[in-house]
Write a protein that holds these residues in place. Structure first.
Motif, PDB file in Angstrom:
ATOM      1  N   MET A 373      -3.635  -8.675  -5.846  1.00 36.78           N
ATOM      2  CA  MET A 373      -4.090  -7.367  -5.361  1.00 36.78           C
ATOM      3  C   MET A 373      -5.582  -7.409  -5.018  1.00 36.78           C
ATOM      4  SD  MET A 373      -1.320  -5.799  -5.231  1.00 36.78           S
ATOM      5  CE  MET A 373       0.329  -5.913  -5.949  1.00 36.78           C
ATOM      6  N   ILE A 427       6.229  -2.882  -8.227  1.00 34.50           N
ATOM      7  CA  ILE A 427       4.842  -2.481  -8.476  1.00 34.50           C
ATOM      8  C   ILE A 427       4.749  -0.968  -8.666  1.00 34.50           C
ATOM      9  CG2 ILE A 427       3.738  -4.467  -7.385  1.00 34.50           C
ATOM     10  CD1 ILE A 427       3.587  -2.946  -4.796  1.00 34.50           C
ATOM     11  N   ASN A 428       3.637  -0.513  -9.237  1.00 30.27           N
ATOM     12  CA  ASN A 428       3.546   0.894  -9.660  1.00 30.27           C
ATOM     13  C   ASN A 428       3.091   1.855  -8.564  1.00 30.27           C
ATOM     14  OD1 ASN A 428       0.874   0.109  -9.531  1.00 30.27           O
ATOM     15  ND2 ASN A 428       0.260   1.267 -11.338  1.00 30.27           N
ATOM     16  N   GLN A 429       2.903   1.360  -7.339  1.00 31.47           N
ATOM     17  CA  GLN A 429       2.445   2.234  -6.253  1.00 31.47           C
ATOM     18  C   GLN A 429       3.118   1.792  -4.954  1.00 31.47           C
ATOM     19  OE1 GLN A 429      -0.503   4.475  -6.244  1.00 31.47           O
ATOM     20  NE2 GLN A 429      -2.012   3.457  -7.552  1.00 31.47           N
ATOM     21  N   ILE A 431       2.482   0.287  -1.909  1.00 31.24           N
ATOM     22  CA  ILE A 431       1.341  -0.477  -1.374  1.00 31.24           C
ATOM     23  C   ILE A 431       1.099  -0.197   0.116  1.00 31.24           C
ATOM     24  CG2 ILE A 431       2.636  -2.584  -0.793  1.00 31.24           C
ATOM     25  CD1 ILE A 431       0.249  -4.200  -1.982  1.00 31.24           C
ATOM     26  N   VAL A 434      -0.734   3.741  -0.100  1.00 26.63           N
ATOM     27  CA  VAL A 434      -1.946   4.114  -0.852  1.00 26.63           C
ATOM     28  C   VAL A 434      -3.178   3.843  -0.006  1.00 26.63           C
ATOM     29  CG1 VAL A 434      -1.044   3.748  -3.179  1.00 26.63           C
ATOM     30  CG2 VAL A 434      -2.127   1.834  -1.949  1.00 26.63           C
ATOM     31  N   ILE A 439      -5.588  -0.380  -3.650  1.00 26.52           N
ATOM     32  CA  ILE A 439      -4.730  -1.573  -3.701  1.00 26.52           C
ATOM     33  C   ILE A 439      -5.135  -2.508  -4.838  1.00 26.52           C
ATOM     34  CG2 ILE A 439      -4.162  -3.719  -2.468  1.00 26.52           C
ATOM     35  CD1 ILE A 439      -4.029  -2.053   0.101  1.00 26.52           C
ATOM     36  N   ILE A 442      -3.388  -1.883  -8.181  1.00 19.75           N
ATOM     37  CA  ILE A 442      -1.921  -1.858  -8.297  1.00 19.75           C
ATOM     38  C   ILE A 442      -1.478  -2.840  -9.389  1.00 19.75           C
ATOM     39  CG2 ILE A 442       0.233  -2.486  -7.099  1.00 19.75           C
ATOM     40  CD1 ILE A 442      -0.928  -1.272  -4.574  1.00 19.75           C
TER      41      ILE A 442
END
Ligand SMILES: [Zn+2]
Length: 459
Positions: A373, A427-429, A431, A434, A439, A442
Motif C-alpha cells: 500500500m 482489504i478493509n477499503q 481501493i 478511496v 491508500i 489500507i
C-alpha cells in the motif's frame, strides 16, 4: 473488498526476517533515544539499523563518542545501508587503528567511527555468520510479514546476503518449504559470482523447482546507490563534480556472466541505478541475446532510476523489462535533485516505462518497507510518506490505481516464473474509490491461496 494478492518481483526474504530481529531505529527522534534502545540489547555485538540523521533533533550524524559508555561493541546502520557508525569497542574488535589501510571504494574514520560503502566489508567480516537454523528462522519471520501484507509470490535475492555457502541457503529454504511452513512462493534471483555460478550450473540447479521454491534468473549487481553517490552516471554528480559513481564490472566481465547464463537457459536481471550502468546492462544483455537466442526470455533491469527516454526505447526494442520500486521516492525525494540536477527530470520515469515495456513493482525490502500500500501510494501520488512536505516528484509519471495493481500482479508473473495467479486478498477499503491519500493506510484482512484461506487478521 477482494483484489488479487500482490507479487513482489525483487526483495530479500532472508534480509526481511533478519531485519526483524535486530534493533530498529526507524522511528527514533534523538541520539538519546538511540542510546536507550541499545542498552536493552542482550547480544554480544549490538546491531541496529534504520536511523536517519535528518530526522534526529540533534541534526547530526551520531558518532562513536555518543556511545562510549556502552560496554559492548556496537554497529548502527543508517537507513540506506551504505553508511554505519561503530563505537570504540567495535573498532578494537575489528582491530582497526591509525595504521589500518583504507579500503578502495569506501572509507572509514576512526575518530568518528563512521564507515562508508566498501569499508562496511570490514564490519561484516566481524559479525557472527548465521547458521542454517538462523536462516530458517529469518525465512519463517519473513513469510509471516509478507503474508500479513497480502504478498503471496516473490522473486528473492538471498544467496549473497550473509556470506554463507549458497547451498546452505537452498537447504534452509527447502527445509522450511518441506515442513509446510512456506506460504509465500519464492523464485530465487540467483546472485552468485562467476565461480559459484559455474558450480550452480554444473550441479544442475538451473530452473530447479521444489515445492514453493524454485530457481530463477541470474541476478547481478551492476552499480551502487544514488544516496551513497555510487550509482554509475554518464556525467558527474551535480553535488560531487569529480565523481561518476562505480560500475561493479567491466563490460567483458559482465558479458561473461550474462552469456554463461544465456547459454544455460537462464534469464538475467541486473541491478542498475545510474544511466551508465543502464547503458552497460542493455548493451551486454542485447549482445548475449544475439549470440545465444532463446525461446522466451525475461531479462530485466532492476531499479532503472536514472534512465532517460532514449534508454527506455532501447530497452523496449530489445525486450528488456524493468523491475522498479516507486517506494524509493519516499527516501530519495530529499536527494534526487541535489545529486542529479537537471537530469532528475529524466529519472524515475516509471509510468513511461510501464507504457512501453514489461514493468513490475517491487520493494527491495528490507531496504524499504514491504507494504504494497505504501508502494502503490508513492506510485500514484509521487510523494514521500516520511517527508510529506516535499512536492510530488514528476507527477506526470503517476500511475492510476488500476495500472499500479497490474504492475504489482499480472506484470510480475514472468519475473516469478508463474503462468497464472489465483491468490487474492480481502482489504478493509474499496481501493478503487478511496481518496489516494487513504491508500497507504489500507489493511489486509484475509489472504487466500488457491481458494484456501491462509491468513486472517486478528483485531
Ligand atoms: Zn536488492
Amino acid at each position: 473488498m477482494k483484489i488479487p494478492a500482490f507479487i513482489d518481483s525483487h526483495l530479500h526474504m532472508l534480509g526481511v526476517g533478519y531485519y526483524d530481529e535486530i534493533i530498529n531505529l526507524g522511528k527514533v527522534k534523538s541520539i538519546e533515544e538511540i542510546k536507550a534502545l541499545l542498552l536493552d540489547s542482550d547480544r554480544d555485538i549490538i546491531i541496529a539499523r534504520g536511523f536517519n540523521q535528518e530526522n534526529l533533533i540533534d541534526k547530526r550524524m551520531p558518532n562513536k563518542n555518543d556511545f562510549s559508555n556502552i560496554e559492548k561493541p556496537l554497529v548502527l546502520f543508517r537507513i540506506c545501508g551504505h553508511v554505519a557508525v561503530v563505537n570504540q569497542r567495535m573498532l578494537d574488535l575489528l582491530g582497526i587503528d591509525d595504521f589500518t589501510k583504507q579500503v578502495s571504494g569506501g572509507s572509514f574514520d576512526i575518530d568518528t567511527g563512521l564507515f562508508q560503502e566498501k569499508s562496511l566489508g570490514l564490519i561484516y567480516q566481524a559479525m557472527p555468520k548465521p547458521n542454517k537454523e538462523d536462516l530458517k528462522r529469518y525465512l519463517i519471520k519473513a513469510n509471516k510479514i509478507l503474508i500479513e501484507n497480502g504478498i503471496t509470490k516473490v522473486a528473492s535475492d538471498d544467496f549473497s546476503s550473509f556470506g554463507v555457502p549458497y547451498e546452505m541457503v537452498i537447504e534452509a529454504i527447502n527445509e522450511v518449504d518441506v515442513a509446510g511452513l512456506l506460504d509465500v512462493e519464492i523464485t530465487e534471483q540467483v546472485n552468485l559470482p562467476m565461480e559459484e555460478l559455474r558450480d550452480f550450473i554444473k550441479k544442475g540447479y538451473v530452473r530447479r523447482v521444489y515445492k514453493n521454491f524454485k530457481m530463477g534468473p541470474l541476478k547481478i549487481l551492476g552499480d551502487g546507490s544514488l544516496g551513497g553517490r555510487t550509482a554509475a552516471l554518464n556525467k558527474p554528480y551535480e553535488d560531487d563534480t569529480l565523481n561518476i559513481g562505480i560500475l561493479t564490472y567491466t563490460d567483458n566481465e559482465l558479458s561473461e556472466l550474462v552469456e554463461l547464463a544465456s547459454q544455460n537457459d537462464m534469464d538475467t536481471v541486473i541491478h542498475a541505478i545510474g544511466d551508465r550502468a543502464v547503458d552497460q546492462a542493455i548493451k551486454v544483455i542485447k549482445k548475449a541475446q544475439d549470440k545465444f537466442p532463446r525461446k522466451a526470455e525475461h531479462n530485466a533491469i532492476i531499479h532503472a532510476q536514472v534512465t532517460n527516454k532514449k534508454q527506455i526505447d532501447l530497452m523496449a526494442k530489445s525486450g528488456i523489462g524493468a523491475i522498479v520500486q516507486p517506494i524509493f521516492i519516499n527516501t530519495d525525494i530529499k536527494v534526487v535533485k541535489e545529486r542529479l540536477g537537471k537530469r532528475s527530470e529524466e529519472s524515475y520515469l516509471f509510468k513511461t516505462m510501464y507504457d512501453k515495456l514489461k514493468l513490475g513493482f517491487s520493494t527491495d525490502s528490507p531496504v524499504e518497507t514491504v507494504n504494497p500500500m505504501h508502494n502503490i501510494y508513492t506510485a500514484i501520488a509521487r510523494k514521500s510518506i516520511d517527508f510529506p512536505e516535499y512536492e510530488p516528484f514528476l507527477p506526470s509519471e503517476s500511475f492510476s490505481i488500476e495500472e499500479a495493481i497490474k504492475a504489482y500482479t499480472k506484470n510480475n508473473l514472468p519475473y516469478v516464473y508463474s503462468q497464472a495467479h489465483q491468490d487474492y486478498i480481502e482489504i478493509n477499503q474499496d481501493i478503487f474509490r478511496v481518496k489516494y491519500q487513504a491508500i497507504k493506510d489500507i489493511i489486509v484482512l484475509k489472504v487466500y491461496k488457491n481458494n484456501k484461506l491462509i491468513y486472517e487478521r486478528k483485531n
